[in-house]
Scaffold this motif. Structure first.
Motif, short mmCIF file in Angstrom:
data_model
loop_
_atom_site.label_atom_id
_atom_site.label_comp_id
_atom_site.label_asym_id
_atom_site.label_seq_id
_atom_site.Cartn_x
_atom_site.Cartn_y
_atom_site.Cartn_z
N ASP A 1 26.82 37.84 39.99
CA ASP A 1 26.57 36.32 40.50
C ASP A 1 27.81 35.44 40.32
O ASP A 1 28.18 34.66 41.25
CB ASP A 1 25.50 35.69 39.79
N LEU A 2 28.55 35.61 39.52
CA LEU A 2 29.97 34.53 39.05
C LEU A 2 31.02 35.08 40.08
O LEU A 2 31.73 34.05 40.87
CB LEU A 2 30.28 34.93 37.63
N LYS B 1 29.94 33.61 43.59
CA LYS B 1 30.25 32.20 43.42
C LYS B 1 31.94 31.73 43.63
O LYS B 1 31.84 30.45 43.93
CB LYS B 1 29.61 31.52 42.33
N SER C 1 33.54 32.00 41.02
CA SER C 1 33.88 31.54 39.71
C SER C 1 34.23 32.59 38.55
O SER C 1 34.44 32.21 37.49
CB SER C 1 32.53 30.94 39.18
N ARG D 1 37.76 32.60 50.72
CA ARG D 1 37.19 33.74 49.66
C ARG D 1 37.58 35.16 50.15
O ARG D 1 37.43 35.33 51.34
CB ARG D 1 35.72 33.29 49.56
N GLY E 1 34.22 37.22 47.13
CA GLY E 1 33.94 35.90 46.68
C GLY E 1 35.05 35.43 45.80
O GLY E 1 34.96 34.44 45.46
#
Length: 134
Positions: A74-75, A78, A80, A122, A126
């Motif tokens: 998930d990070l 994003k 991140s 990105r 990502g």
């Protein structure tokens, strides 16, 4: 004494999509492509440069739980989790090349208040890529 950055690591979630981005869109050369089971570590870098990016599986530790692995994924999605800043002598041309290749644009070339002209993308996983004008 001279010190250079030799490798930096970014996670990938799809090796072929990452190759298409780094090799085909950015024009990096593939220096190594090593597999182990269903995992791949792909070393890429600008032609003529000693600096490399190792595109690696996002989680390789067998002690990481499925829930923890999902947090990492998930990070990454994003933007991140991993990031790298590149530099080019023709930011606008590289921006146009990446747009034509279908790259995910975060910001168009712009003069920043902190003194650089840059843009951002990105990669297929990502990861955030900022690109500075030299």
């Amino acid at each position: 004494m001279n010190i250079d950055i030799h490798y930096t690591f970014l996670p990938h979630i799809d090796a072929e999509a990452s190759l298409a981005f780094y090799r085909d869109a950015l024009g990096f050369e593939v220096r190594r492509d090593v597999g182990y089971g269903d995992m791949r570590w792909i070393t890429v870098g600008p032609v003529g440069s000693a600096t490399s990016i190792v595109l690696r599986p996002p989680v390789v530790d067998p002690g990481v739980t499925d829930a923890e692995k999902q947090v990492v994924l998930d990070l990454i999605a994003k933007g991140s989790y991993g990031a790298v800043t590149l530099a080019t002598d023709d930011l606008d041309a590289l921006f146009d090349k990446l747009v034509a290749a279908g790259a995910d644009v975060i910001s168009e070339p712009a003069d920043q208040d902190y003194g650089v002209r840059d843009c951002a993308f990105r990669d297929p996983a990502g990861n955030l890529l900022r690109i500075n004008q030299k």
